[in-house]
Design a protein around this motif. Sequence first.
Motif, short mmCIF file in Angstrom:
data_model
loop_
_atom_site.label_atom_id
_atom_site.label_comp_id
_atom_site.label_asym_id
_atom_site.label_seq_id
_atom_site.Cartn_x
_atom_site.Cartn_y
_atom_site.Cartn_z
N ASP A 133 -0.18 -14.23 -33.89
CA ASP A 133 -1.21 -13.34 -33.33
C ASP A 133 -0.58 -12.10 -32.72
O ASP A 133 -1.05 -10.97 -32.93
N LEU A 134 0.49 -12.30 -31.95
CA LEU A 134 1.17 -11.17 -31.32
C LEU A 134 1.80 -10.26 -32.38
O LEU A 134 1.81 -9.04 -32.24
N PHE A 135 2.33 -10.88 -33.42
CA PHE A 135 2.95 -10.13 -34.52
C PHE A 135 1.93 -9.17 -35.14
O PHE A 135 2.23 -7.99 -35.39
N GLN A 136 0.73 -9.67 -35.38
CA GLN A 136 -0.33 -8.82 -35.94
C GLN A 136 -0.69 -7.69 -34.97
O GLN A 136 -0.92 -6.55 -35.39
N ASP A 137 -0.74 -8.02 -33.68
CA ASP A 137 -1.07 -7.01 -32.68
C ASP A 137 -0.02 -5.90 -32.63
O ASP A 137 -0.35 -4.72 -32.47
N VAL A 138 1.24 -6.30 -32.75
CA VAL A 138 2.33 -5.31 -32.71
C VAL A 138 2.18 -4.31 -33.85
O VAL A 138 2.20 -3.09 -33.64
N TRP A 139 2.02 -4.82 -35.06
CA TRP A 139 1.95 -3.92 -36.21
C TRP A 139 0.65 -3.14 -36.25
O TRP A 139 0.60 -2.02 -36.76
N SER A 140 -0.40 -3.71 -35.68
CA SER A 140 -1.65 -2.96 -35.57
C SER A 140 -1.47 -1.75 -34.66
O SER A 140 -1.98 -0.66 -34.94
N VAL A 178 8.32 0.28 -46.15
CA VAL A 178 9.77 0.18 -45.98
C VAL A 178 10.09 -0.28 -44.56
O VAL A 178 10.92 -1.19 -44.36
N LEU A 179 9.45 0.32 -43.58
CA LEU A 179 9.68 -0.06 -42.18
C LEU A 179 9.27 -1.51 -41.93
O LEU A 179 9.98 -2.26 -41.27
N TYR A 180 8.12 -1.87 -42.46
CA TYR A 180 7.60 -3.22 -42.25
C TYR A 180 8.53 -4.27 -42.84
O TYR A 180 8.87 -5.27 -42.19
N GLN A 181 8.96 -4.06 -44.07
CA GLN A 181 9.85 -5.01 -44.72
C GLN A 181 11.19 -5.11 -43.99
O GLN A 181 11.80 -6.18 -43.92
N LYS A 182 11.63 -4.01 -43.43
CA LYS A 182 12.92 -3.97 -42.75
C LYS A 182 12.89 -4.70 -41.41
O LYS A 182 13.86 -5.37 -41.03
N HIS A 183 11.78 -4.59 -40.69
CA HIS A 183 11.75 -5.06 -39.30
C HIS A 183 10.84 -6.27 -39.06
O HIS A 183 10.86 -6.81 -37.95
N LYS A 184 10.07 -6.69 -40.04
CA LYS A 184 9.11 -7.76 -39.78
C LYS A 184 9.79 -9.07 -39.37
O LYS A 184 9.31 -9.77 -38.48
N GLY A 185 10.92 -9.38 -40.00
CA GLY A 185 11.60 -10.63 -39.69
C GLY A 185 12.11 -10.68 -38.27
O GLY A 185 11.91 -11.66 -37.55
N GLY A 186 12.76 -9.61 -37.84
CA GLY A 186 13.30 -9.56 -36.49
C GLY A 186 12.22 -9.61 -35.43
O GLY A 186 12.36 -10.30 -34.42
N VAL A 187 11.14 -8.87 -35.65
CA VAL A 187 10.04 -8.86 -34.68
C VAL A 187 9.41 -10.25 -34.57
O VAL A 187 9.15 -10.74 -33.46
N TYR A 188 9.18 -10.88 -35.71
CA TYR A 188 8.55 -12.20 -35.68
C TYR A 188 9.44 -13.23 -34.98
O TYR A 188 8.97 -14.02 -34.16
N ARG A 189 10.73 -13.21 -35.29
CA ARG A 189 11.64 -14.17 -34.65
C ARG A 189 11.72 -13.92 -33.15
O ARG A 189 11.79 -14.87 -32.36
N TYR A 190 11.72 -12.66 -32.75
CA TYR A 190 11.74 -12.33 -31.33
C TYR A 190 10.53 -12.93 -30.62
O TYR A 190 10.65 -13.56 -29.57
N LEU A 191 9.35 -12.76 -31.21
CA LEU A 191 8.13 -13.28 -30.60
C LEU A 191 8.09 -14.80 -30.63
O LEU A 191 7.70 -15.45 -29.65
N LEU A 192 8.52 -15.38 -31.74
CA LEU A 192 8.48 -16.83 -31.88
C LEU A 192 9.42 -17.51 -30.88
O LEU A 192 9.06 -18.51 -30.25
N ARG A 193 10.61 -16.97 -30.72
CA ARG A 193 11.58 -17.60 -29.83
C ARG A 193 11.22 -17.39 -28.36
O ARG A 193 11.64 -18.15 -27.50
N GLN A 194 10.45 -16.37 -28.08
CA GLN A 194 10.01 -16.15 -26.71
C GLN A 194 8.81 -17.04 -26.36
O GLN A 194 8.64 -17.43 -25.21
N THR A 195 7.96 -17.33 -27.32
CA THR A 195 6.74 -18.09 -27.04
C THR A 195 6.83 -19.56 -27.42
O THR A 195 6.11 -20.38 -26.88
N ALA A 196 7.71 -19.89 -28.39
CA ALA A 196 7.82 -21.26 -28.91
C ALA A 196 6.50 -21.74 -29.49
O ALA A 196 6.23 -22.93 -29.52
N SER A 197 5.67 -20.82 -29.94
CA SER A 197 4.39 -21.18 -30.53
C SER A 197 4.17 -20.33 -31.77
O SER A 197 4.06 -19.11 -31.68
N LYS A 198 4.09 -20.98 -32.92
CA LYS A 198 3.92 -20.24 -34.17
C LYS A 198 2.61 -19.47 -34.19
O LYS A 198 2.56 -18.30 -34.59
#
Length: 201
Positions: free
Chosen positions: A45-52, A20-40
Amino acid sequence: MTDEQLMQSFGEGDYEAFEVLYQKHKGGVYRYLLRQTASKSVAEDLFQDVWSQVIAGAANYKVTAKFTTWLYTIARNKLIDGVKHNKVVEKVLDTDCDTRENEDKLADDAKERHRPDIAYEQERQMVAIKHCVGRLPSTQLECFLLREEAGLALADIAEMVGSGLEAAKSRLRYAYKNLRECLENKLGSQRVRQPAASCGR
């Protein structure tokens, strides 16, 4: 259940709570990381590290702050580490030339596919938003993303970025101001609405 209760349940072995938590927050976390790095690839990679780290810290999770504050603190720390280790330049979009090429491509696609004007206009606006967000100074960009993507309160943003409340409020205010001016320049003042979020909240 609140996010905090879900995280506590996950720490006790309830994997459905994590889903439930993952489905709720995965989009926001990924967009935050993507827009900060400009690299998919870097963002993924960072997205996986966060949830790990979220999974690894579940058993010892304590409610000392909102779950979103805790989650985005992890994301921010992973981002900082990623920038240090991978020498990622903090930017959001490609060069102005690339943006113009994207706009030209949208126009060509619209003509070729005979799409309605409104569909083309919506895509044109998305290109403009991406361009303008990318022009924000890094301090304003971070506050803007934590506000818009994470939905954090100003006090939480100030704590995360290590600034005073007034400094965070000022960065956010200037972010909205700069975005509006940029969008007016790209789209025309008639198409730009006032930002929905309030800088004072």
